[in-house]
Write a protein that holds these residues in place. Structure first.
Motif, PDB file in Angstrom:
ATOM      1  N   SER A 122       0.794  -1.288   0.155  1.00 51.26           N
ATOM      2  CA  SER A 122      -0.101   0.102   0.009  1.00 51.26           C
ATOM      3  C   SER A 122       0.858   1.455  -0.076  1.00 51.26           C
ATOM      4  CB  SER A 122      -1.007  -0.045   1.200  1.00 51.26           C
ATOM      5  OG  SER A 122      -0.402  -0.083   2.621  1.00 51.26           O
ATOM      6  N   TRP A 182     -10.296   6.928  -6.620  1.00 47.82           N
ATOM      7  CA  TRP A 182     -10.903   5.958  -5.752  1.00 47.82           C
ATOM      8  C   TRP A 182      -9.599   4.924  -5.196  1.00 47.82           C
ATOM      9  CZ3 TRP A 182     -11.909   0.827  -5.447  1.00 47.82           C
ATOM     10  CH2 TRP A 182     -12.835   0.421  -4.495  1.00 47.82           C
ATOM     11  N   ARG A 186      -8.132   4.478  -1.428  1.00 42.59           N
ATOM     12  CA  ARG A 186      -8.173   3.439  -0.662  1.00 42.59           C
ATOM     13  C   ARG A 186      -6.874   2.727  -0.141  1.00 42.59           C
ATOM     14  NH1 ARG A 186     -13.212   1.825   1.189  1.00 42.59           N
ATOM     15  NH2 ARG A 186     -12.784  -0.281   1.037  1.00 42.59           N
ATOM     16  N   CYS A 187      -5.898   3.250  -1.081  1.00 43.87           N
ATOM     17  CA  CYS A 187      -4.658   2.396  -0.845  1.00 43.87           C
ATOM     18  C   CYS A 187      -4.226   3.268   0.551  1.00 43.87           C
ATOM     19  CB  CYS A 187      -3.707   2.650  -1.815  1.00 43.87           C
ATOM     20  SG  CYS A 187      -3.899   1.697  -3.259  1.00 43.87           S
ATOM     21  N   LYS A 189      -5.851   4.552   2.879  1.00 43.27           N
ATOM     22  CA  LYS A 189      -6.515   3.989   3.929  1.00 43.27           C
ATOM     23  C   LYS A 189      -6.017   2.790   4.275  1.00 43.27           C
ATOM     24  CE  LYS A 189     -11.202   2.546   5.609  1.00 43.27           C
ATOM     25  NZ  LYS A 189     -10.707   1.399   6.161  1.00 43.27           N
ATOM     26  N   THR A 217      -9.533  -5.611   1.965  1.00 48.31           N
ATOM     27  CA  THR A 217      -9.758  -4.259   1.462  1.00 48.31           C
ATOM     28  C   THR A 217      -8.960  -3.759   0.264  1.00 48.31           C
ATOM     29  OG1 THR A 217     -10.520  -3.383   3.713  1.00 48.31           O
ATOM     30  CG2 THR A 217      -9.890  -1.691   1.906  1.00 48.31           C
ATOM     31  N   TYR A 218      -7.396  -4.045   0.523  1.00 48.29           N
ATOM     32  CA  TYR A 218      -6.678  -3.865  -0.646  1.00 48.29           C
ATOM     33  C   TYR A 218      -6.867  -4.655  -1.858  1.00 48.29           C
ATOM     34  CZ  TYR A 218      -2.080  -3.207  -2.828  1.00 48.29           C
ATOM     35  OH  TYR A 218      -1.003  -2.823  -3.738  1.00 48.29           O
ATOM     36  N   ALA A 221     -10.052  -3.377  -3.547  1.00 54.34           N
ATOM     37  CA  ALA A 221      -9.840  -2.116  -4.196  1.00 54.34           C
ATOM     38  C   ALA A 221      -9.145  -2.142  -5.566  1.00 54.34           C
ATOM     39  CB  ALA A 221      -8.907  -1.270  -3.315  1.00 54.34           C
TER      40      ALA A 221
END
Length: 254
Positions: A122, A182, A186-187, A189, A217-218, A221
């Motif tokens: 990330s 987006w 997300r990354c 976050k 999540t990663y 995304a």
């Protein structure tokens, strides 16, 4: 920091080539849609037919390539990357194609190593998507400006407005920019969540659950955005980001 990355060379490179072909076809299709405005059917029936047929063919080819990228080339590359991710985290071999120096942490326990890998991934992804977003914003700004000028110009033909609108609101322009921004958010976050997790040092089971949640999540995304990170920017930024990663590890004591 990566010394060898056969996953990028053998799979993501193919995705980038397909995306480049799709971009070229998009601009060719946009060009034909504009050319068709100057070719009148009554005056130039043969030329009008050639332009319309060419336009239809390029649209169809663009659709097939886009579908292939979404359903074959990109999932294949992501599958290989996940195999390498879990193989590195668990210290096993899931494929004969292994990266060397792609993941860099000293943990030996799978979940802890996995958490560090998510943090490293990330860290790189948020920086590369930010750089990509800078360039994309300029391109989108130019297209939107042209579209606004066409809308404000009272003498502009409706056909011109429609042609420019098709380009601006296509998958390659406005939609791609929104998805890129987006993905960047997300990354960021995921990075912030995992960083705070290493700072707070939650209990074992909580740490495991938070790690798997951040990993999910990663990955979702990336899958949802459908954006391939630029290998060119990765090479340009690798040394700086790798040095930053070493500092991050030192700060967190990992």
């Amino acid at each position: 920091m990566s010394k060898s990355d056969p996953i990028r060379e053998n799979y993501y490179a193919a995705v980038e080539r397909v995306d480049q072909v799709a971009d070229v076809l998009f601009y060719v299709t946009a060009l034909f849609s504009i050319v068709s405005l100057f070719v009148e059917k009554g005056s130039y029936p043969r030329a009008y037919e050639v332009v319309q047929i060419s336009f239809a063919v390029f649209v169809a080819v663009l659709f097939v390539i886009g579908l292939g990228s979404r359903l074959y080339w990109t999932p294949r590359a992501e599958d290989k990357r996940r195999q390498d991710f879990f193989a590195s985290a668990c210290g096993v071999s899931l494929s004969h194609q292994k990266t060397d120096g792609y993941y860099n942490n000293d943990f030996t326990k799978p979940i802890q190593r996995m958490a560090a890998q998510v943090l490293e991934n990330s860290h790189f992804s948020k920086a590369i998507t930010l750089r990509m977003a800078h360039m994309e914003r300029i391109k989108v700004g130019i297209y939107v400006l042209i579209w606004v000028l066409c809308m404000l110009c009272r003498k502009a033909d409706v056909a011109w407005i429609v042609a420019v609108s098709q380009a601006v609101f296509s998958e390659q322009i406005l939609s791609r920019w929104f998805r890129l921004e987006w993905l960047r958010i997300r990354c960021e976050k995921v990075y912030d969540d995992v960083y705070r997790m290493f700072q707070s040092k939650p209990s074992g089971l909580t740490f495991n659950a938070m790690t798997l949640d951040s990993l999910g999540t990663y990955e979702t995304a990336k899958a949802t955005a459908g954006i391939t990170l630029s290998s060119k920017l990765f090479r340009q930024m690798n040394d700086r980001l790798s040095a930053e990663w070493q500092q991050i590890k030192a700060d967190l004591g990992i």
